[in-house]
Design a protein around this motif. Structure first.
Motif, short mmCIF file in Angstrom:
data_model
loop_
_atom_site.label_atom_id
_atom_site.label_comp_id
_atom_site.label_asym_id
_atom_site.label_seq_id
_atom_site.Cartn_x
_atom_site.Cartn_y
_atom_site.Cartn_z
N VAL A 1 0.84 -1.20 0.00
CA VAL A 1 0.00 0.00 0.00
C VAL A 1 0.88 1.25 0.00
O VAL A 1 0.61 2.22 -0.70
CB VAL A 1 -0.99 -0.02 1.20
CG1 VAL A 1 -1.67 1.33 1.35
CG2 VAL A 1 -2.00 -1.13 1.03
N MET A 2 1.98 1.23 0.79
CA MET A 2 2.89 2.36 0.84
C MET A 2 3.55 2.60 -0.52
O MET A 2 3.67 3.73 -0.98
CB MET A 2 3.96 2.15 1.91
CG MET A 2 3.45 2.35 3.33
SD MET A 2 4.71 2.08 4.58
CE MET A 2 6.00 3.14 4.07
N ILE A 3 3.97 1.51 -1.17
CA ILE A 3 4.61 1.63 -2.48
C ILE A 3 3.61 2.19 -3.49
O ILE A 3 3.93 3.11 -4.25
CB ILE A 3 5.18 0.27 -2.94
CG1 ILE A 3 6.37 -0.11 -2.07
CG2 ILE A 3 5.59 0.32 -4.41
CD1 ILE A 3 6.90 -1.50 -2.31
N ILE A 4 2.40 1.65 -3.49
CA ILE A 4 1.36 2.14 -4.40
C ILE A 4 1.07 3.61 -4.11
O ILE A 4 0.94 4.42 -5.03
CB ILE A 4 0.08 1.27 -4.30
CG1 ILE A 4 0.36 -0.11 -4.89
CG2 ILE A 4 -1.09 1.95 -5.02
CD1 ILE A 4 -0.76 -1.10 -4.69
N GLY A 5 1.00 3.96 -2.83
CA GLY A 5 0.77 5.36 -2.45
C GLY A 5 1.89 6.26 -2.92
O GLY A 5 1.66 7.37 -3.42
N ASN A 6 3.13 5.80 -2.78
CA ASN A 6 4.29 6.59 -3.23
C ASN A 6 4.29 6.74 -4.76
O ASN A 6 4.57 7.82 -5.27
CB ASN A 6 5.59 5.94 -2.78
CG ASN A 6 5.83 6.14 -1.29
OD1 ASN A 6 5.24 7.01 -0.67
ND2 ASN A 6 6.69 5.30 -0.72
N VAL A 7 3.99 5.66 -5.45
CA VAL A 7 3.95 5.70 -6.91
C VAL A 7 2.83 6.63 -7.37
O VAL A 7 3.01 7.46 -8.25
CB VAL A 7 3.77 4.28 -7.50
CG1 VAL A 7 3.47 4.34 -8.99
CG2 VAL A 7 5.02 3.45 -7.25
N ARG A 8 1.67 6.49 -6.72
CA ARG A 8 0.53 7.34 -7.08
C ARG A 8 0.86 8.81 -6.80
O ARG A 8 0.58 9.69 -7.62
CB ARG A 8 -0.70 6.93 -6.29
CG ARG A 8 -1.92 7.72 -6.68
CD ARG A 8 -3.17 7.12 -6.05
NE ARG A 8 -4.32 7.83 -6.54
CZ ARG A 8 -5.21 8.43 -5.77
NH1 ARG A 8 -5.10 8.36 -4.45
NH2 ARG A 8 -6.23 9.06 -6.30
N GLY A 9 1.49 9.10 -5.67
CA GLY A 9 1.89 10.47 -5.33
C GLY A 9 2.89 11.02 -6.33
O GLY A 9 2.79 12.18 -6.76
N ALA A 10 3.87 10.18 -6.70
CA ALA A 10 4.87 10.61 -7.69
C ALA A 10 4.20 10.87 -9.04
O ALA A 10 4.52 11.85 -9.72
CB ALA A 10 5.95 9.54 -7.83
N TYR A 11 3.26 10.02 -9.43
CA TYR A 11 2.53 10.20 -10.68
C TYR A 11 1.74 11.52 -10.65
O TYR A 11 1.76 12.28 -11.62
CB TYR A 11 1.59 9.02 -10.94
CG TYR A 11 0.68 9.25 -12.12
CD1 TYR A 11 1.16 9.09 -13.42
CD2 TYR A 11 -0.64 9.65 -11.95
CE1 TYR A 11 0.35 9.32 -14.51
CE2 TYR A 11 -1.46 9.88 -13.02
CZ TYR A 11 -0.98 9.72 -14.31
OH TYR A 11 -1.78 9.95 -15.39
N GLN A 12 1.08 11.80 -9.55
CA GLN A 12 0.29 13.02 -9.43
C GLN A 12 1.20 14.25 -9.49
O GLN A 12 0.86 15.25 -10.12
CB GLN A 12 -0.53 13.00 -8.13
CG GLN A 12 -1.68 12.02 -8.18
CD GLN A 12 -2.41 11.89 -6.84
OE1 GLN A 12 -1.85 12.21 -5.78
NE2 GLN A 12 -3.63 11.41 -6.89
N ARG A 13 2.36 14.19 -8.83
CA ARG A 13 3.30 15.31 -8.88
C ARG A 13 3.82 15.51 -10.31
O ARG A 13 3.93 16.64 -10.79
CB ARG A 13 4.47 15.08 -7.92
CG ARG A 13 4.10 15.29 -6.44
CD ARG A 13 5.31 15.27 -5.53
NE ARG A 13 6.06 14.03 -5.54
CZ ARG A 13 5.73 12.94 -4.83
NH1 ARG A 13 4.68 12.96 -4.04
NH2 ARG A 13 6.47 11.86 -4.92
N LEU A 14 4.13 14.40 -10.98
CA LEU A 14 4.60 14.47 -12.35
C LEU A 14 3.51 15.05 -13.26
O LEU A 14 3.79 15.90 -14.11
CB LEU A 14 5.01 13.07 -12.84
CG LEU A 14 5.56 12.98 -14.27
CD1 LEU A 14 6.83 13.83 -14.41
CD2 LEU A 14 5.84 11.55 -14.64
#
Length: 196
Positions: free
Chosen positions: A7-20
């Motif tokens: 969940v943390m990895i998915i959250g980090n990836v999702r956050g990075a995607y949103q920032r990008l």
């Protein structure tokens, strides 16, 4: 524990995607704002567009500096974009490379080519060229502040001309002795800027 890490990895990836995604949207907005600024600036006149009647230009027999042309009463000053628009379909923007530091055309080669190009456009291609813009007499040579203001308006002048003529006769630079022609013209930044 594995689920929490996932969940943390998915959250980090999702956050990075949103920032990008936000960064890309920001870049697009910045580019759009830049383009809109350029479009808004196309009619911003920092110095009047100074043109000379083609008939007077043909009679001069040589290129003269802005100040001399002004003293002779040969320049028409177009102070606003509206005034420029009234002259647009009759004006030729003539670009060339200087063949000397003190004078752009001491041999007269470029002047002759400019006159011939304007005649050819009028006679064979049907353009009704009545006014010419040439840097040496259209841009102040003695006052550096006015000169810079006119240089900053080059795109406006070119945009308000019916035709853009690049004059590139083979000749030699008076002081450097280097050969000038179409190839050297297209390698120069000023000449390329004027074409934009």
């Amino acid at each position: 524990m594995t689920i929490a890490a996932g969940v943390m990895i998915i959250g980090n990836v999702r956050g990075a995607y949103q920032r990008l995604h936000r960064l890309e949207a920001y870049k697009v907005r910045k580019k759009l704002a830049f383009v809109e600024g350029c479009v808004d600036d196309i009619d911003r006149v920092r110095f009047p567009m100074c043109v000379m009647a083609l008939s007077a230009f043909e009679q001069l027999g040589r290129l003269v500096p802005h100040e001399e042309a002004r003293r002779m009463g040969l320049l028409t000053f177009l102070d606003t974009s509206e005034a420029m628009k009234a002259f647009t379909k009759y004006t030729a923007f003539v670009s060339h490379q200087w063949a000397g530091f003190a004078h752009p055309d001491s041999s007269g080669t470029q002047y002759s080519s400019m006159v011939q190009a304007c005649k050819t456009l009028s006679q064979t291609l049907g353009h009704s060229i009545q006014w010419v813009w040439v840097d040496y007499f259209s841009i102040p040579q003695a006052n550096s502040d006015q000169q810079q203001a006119a240089i900053d308006s080059l795109a406006v002048y070119a945009a308000h001309s019916a035709v853009f003529i690049a004059v590139t006769p083979p000749c030699r630079h008076a002081e450097l002795g280097v050969h000038l022609d179409a190839k050297s013209y297209f390698e120069r930044a000023w000449c390329r800027l004027e074409q934009l």
